[in-house]
Design an enzyme around this catalytic site. Structure first.
Site, mmCIF file in Angstrom:
data_model
loop_
_atom_site.group_PDB
_atom_site.id
_atom_site.type_symbol
_atom_site.label_atom_id
_atom_site.label_comp_id
_atom_site.label_asym_id
_atom_site.label_seq_id
_atom_site.Cartn_x
_atom_site.Cartn_y
_atom_site.Cartn_z
ATOM 1 N N HIS A 1 0.794 -1.104 -0.053
ATOM 2 C CA HIS A 1 0.085 0.004 -0.049
ATOM 3 C C HIS A 1 0.947 1.116 0.123
ATOM 4 O O HIS A 1 2.142 1.336 0.569
ATOM 5 C CB HIS A 1 -0.873 -0.090 1.115
ATOM 6 C CG HIS A 1 -2.013 1.041 1.477
ATOM 7 N ND1 HIS A 1 -1.554 2.232 1.800
ATOM 8 C CD2 HIS A 1 -3.341 1.047 1.290
ATOM 9 C CE1 HIS A 1 -2.649 2.896 1.816
ATOM 10 N NE2 HIS A 1 -3.829 2.196 1.504
ATOM 11 N N ASP B 1 3.140 -4.645 8.173
ATOM 12 C CA ASP B 1 1.724 -3.514 7.741
ATOM 13 C C ASP B 1 0.755 -4.818 8.069
ATOM 14 O O ASP B 1 0.399 -5.304 7.257
ATOM 15 C CB ASP B 1 2.042 -3.066 6.596
ATOM 16 C CG ASP B 1 0.470 -2.310 6.310
ATOM 17 O OD1 ASP B 1 -0.541 -2.581 6.906
ATOM 18 O OD2 ASP B 1 0.467 -1.753 5.229
ATOM 19 N N GLN C 1 -4.485 -5.197 6.965
ATOM 20 C CA GLN C 1 -5.387 -6.241 6.249
ATOM 21 C C GLN C 1 -5.392 -7.387 6.996
ATOM 22 O O GLN C 1 -6.186 -8.600 6.627
ATOM 23 C CB GLN C 1 -5.251 -6.304 4.629
ATOM 24 C CG GLN C 1 -5.387 -5.200 4.040
ATOM 25 C CD GLN C 1 -6.915 -4.378 4.083
ATOM 26 O OE1 GLN C 1 -7.811 -5.190 4.462
ATOM 27 N NE2 GLN C 1 -7.056 -3.400 3.910
ATOM 28 N N LYS D 1 -10.623 -0.778 10.418
ATOM 29 C CA LYS D 1 -10.659 -1.935 9.612
ATOM 30 C C LYS D 1 -10.976 -3.288 10.251
ATOM 31 O O LYS D 1 -11.170 -4.392 9.723
ATOM 32 C CB LYS D 1 -9.216 -2.192 8.779
ATOM 33 C CG LYS D 1 -8.939 -1.023 7.865
ATOM 34 C CD LYS D 1 -7.777 -1.424 6.774
ATOM 35 C CE LYS D 1 -7.123 -0.150 6.162
ATOM 36 N NZ LYS D 1 -7.966 0.409 5.265
ATOM 37 N N CYS E 1 -4.687 2.342 -3.668
ATOM 38 C CA CYS E 1 -3.729 2.841 -2.974
ATOM 39 C C CYS E 1 -2.442 2.095 -3.208
ATOM 40 O O CYS E 1 -1.683 1.738 -2.448
ATOM 41 C CB CYS E 1 -4.036 3.146 -1.556
ATOM 42 S SG CYS E 1 -4.911 4.333 -1.354
HETATM 43 N N1 7TS Z 1 -1.775 -0.710 4.603
HETATM 44 C C1 7TS Z 1 -2.456 -1.493 4.093
HETATM 45 C C2 7TS Z 1 -2.252 -2.902 3.569
HETATM 46 C C3 7TS Z 1 -3.968 -1.140 3.855
HETATM 47 O O1 7TS Z 1 -4.807 -1.733 3.264
HETATM 48 C C4 7TS Z 1 -4.224 0.444 4.264
HETATM 49 C C5 7TS Z 1 -5.744 0.837 3.933
HETATM 50 C C6 7TS Z 1 -3.436 1.109 4.875
HETATM 51 C C7 7TS Z 1 -2.251 0.562 4.910
HETATM 52 C C8 7TS Z 1 -3.690 2.482 5.172
HETATM 53 O O2 7TS Z 1 -4.570 2.349 6.551
HETATM 54 P P1 7TS Z 1 -4.999 3.663 7.124
HETATM 55 O O3 7TS Z 1 -6.212 3.144 8.149
HETATM 56 O O4 7TS Z 1 -3.855 4.450 7.832
HETATM 57 O O5 7TS Z 1 -5.558 4.410 5.942
HETATM 58 N N2 7TS Z 1 -6.298 0.268 2.787
HETATM 59 C C9 7TS Z 1 -7.511 0.759 1.933
HETATM 60 C C10 7TS Z 1 -8.117 0.344 1.051
HETATM 61 O O6 7TS Z 1 -7.745 -0.976 0.637
HETATM 62 N N3 7TS Z 1 -8.998 0.882 0.503
HETATM 63 O O7 7TS Z 1 -9.070 1.971 1.262
HETATM 64 C C11 7TS Z 1 -7.984 1.944 2.501
#
Ligand code: 7TS
Length: 426
Positions: free
Chosen positions: A143, A220, A223, A246, A384
């Protein structure tokens, strides 16, 4: 002494909920948004869980309870409300500690989410310890949150950024990984589960190999934690990050796990209230872990809401979560494979509940918009993860991402809407 009034709503409920067999309809009843209508009379079919999960009533009630009964600032009041808020906030840290299998609450830093957590590691640990010629190793399926912070610290320190490639199934090429891993590698930062492809990476193998050359590893887990039990000590991860939103919790809160000795050696990121021990105009000494990394008033309600979300996940049980999502993924994959001209991106042997796809001759945005008219919430775009799109030579995909509260009917309605969209667009 805890009086009934001090109990958070999740605890009151916990006392009366008897864990039973996985009852999907009863679970769905806990999620108000799963019953929302859009475009008139269409009930939402929520398949955008990788972007953010829906929230069970208990999380919403916990936020409401906090602001109604306990609202106050933490760590600074002698008065009762401040003590209640501090107690609830620190208890939530304990829940995150147990959720990740960490050894101590001192290893759990509350952040705004995964993005902020990775930036903290890059800017505090990375910027302090990286030298010119050192290497940071990430993967092709990251990401942007696990790419851009490393490019920034690369530009600041003169370190180099290297990338582990993947094959067309969306699996990391481990032979290349071992070739790229050298004594120059100081940081390995990789995604546990890919948001764009669903690939579950061999985390333990990567971590062990990275430790073999003396590198520090960040995982990370944005997910991963919504779908599987994570144990940072079993993995031996040095840093592990995730976002509450999430995994049933509120937005604007998440956590960074770091091994205690690493966090002790790492300078603070932001300066301000709460992270200090003593301040004079000449110098400042810093507070102990974890407060050293939490400058300013934190997202108190968010942390407490995350605690309620974690309790809820435990009550559902990760065996049930994994089973339900695996069944739906299999069913969805079979149904999509029947569609002429449809290609699924991400077919790794070890895969989580993500169905990323395109249909020949149709732009994914058109598919997404028409499916939305039927109440189907999918995600279209690059997710992303533009390097993943570049790998496949496409600008975007349509993505259905699953949670344990999805059911077979959701998949049927999704596939039915997809057929309708294809008929209209071909
Ligand atoms: N890393 C992964 C693997 C992600 O899927 C996401 C967000 C992030 C980092 C960033 O997370 P945040 O909570 O700091 O924004 N992924 C997604 C997505 O797949 N669609 O919208 C956000």
């Amino acid at each position: 002494m805890t009086v009934a009034h001090d109990l958070q709503p999740e605890e009151k409920k916990q006392a009366i909920v008897v864990p039973g067999p996985f009852d999907i309809e009863r679970i769905r009843a806990d999620f108000p948004t799963l019953h929302e209508k859009v475009h008139g009379d269409k009930t939402v079919v929520y398949l955008d869980n990788a972007a953010t999960s829906q929230k069970p009533r208990i999380v919403i009630d916990t936020l409401n309870h906090y602001y109604t009964h306990d609202n106050s600032n933490v760590h600074r009041g002698v008065h009762s409300l401040s003590q209640r808020a501090t107690f609830a906030y620190e208890r939530a840290r304990g829940k995150v500690k147990n959720f990740l299998g960490a050894e101590s609450e001192k290893e759990i830093i509350f952040t705004r989410g995964t993005t902020e957590a990775i930036n903290i590691v890059a800017q505090s640990y990375g910027r302090t310890f990286l030298r010119e010629g050192d290497e940071i190793l990430i993967s092709e399926m990251e990401h942007h949150a696990n790419i851009v912070p490393w490019q920034m610290v690369r530009n600041q320190t003169g370190a180099k950024l290297r990338v582990i490639p993947m094959n067309d199934r969306g699996e990391l090429l481990m032979e290349d990984f071992y070739k790229l891993l050298t004594k120059r590698t100081k940081i390995v930062s990789f995604v546990h589960v890919s948001n764009a492809l669903g690939t579950i990476n061999p985390a333990k193998e990567i971590i062990d190999a990275a430790h073999g050359v003396g590198a520090v590893v960040l995982v990370d887990g944005a997910q991963a934690v919504p779908h599987t039990r994570v144990d940072v000590r079993e993995l031996d991860a040095d840093f592990y990050t995730f976002s509450a939103h999430k995994v049933l919790g509120p937005t604007g809160i998440g956590a960074l796990y770091g091994k205690r000795d690493l966090l002790e050696r790492t300078p603070p990121w932001q300066g301000g209230g709460d992270m200090i021990d003593r301040v004079t105009f000449e110098e400042t000494t810093y507070n102990d872990l974890p407060h050293k990394f939490e400058a300013g008033t934190p997202h108190i309600a968010g942390a407490i809401g995350l605690g309620a979300a974690i309790d809820y996940m435990h009550r559902i049980g990760f065996e049930n979560v994994e089973q339900q999502e695996a069944n739906l993924l299999l069913y969805g994959t079979e149904r999509l494979s029947e569609i002429e001209g449809l290609r699924i991106y991400g077919t790794a042997a070890d895969k989580a509940g993500v169905l990323s796809f395109n249909v020949d001759g149709i732009h994914p945005h058109d598919l997404g918009s028409i499916m939305d008219m039927e109440g189907i919430a999918t995600r279209v775009g690059h997710h992303c993860a533009q390097p993943v799109m570049q790998h496949f030579g496409i600008p975007a995909t349509c993505r259905a991402s699953l949670a344990f509260y999805n059911n077979t009917e959701d998949m049927d309605l999704f596939v039915q809407a997809l057929y309708k969209a294809i008929r209209m667009l071909k």
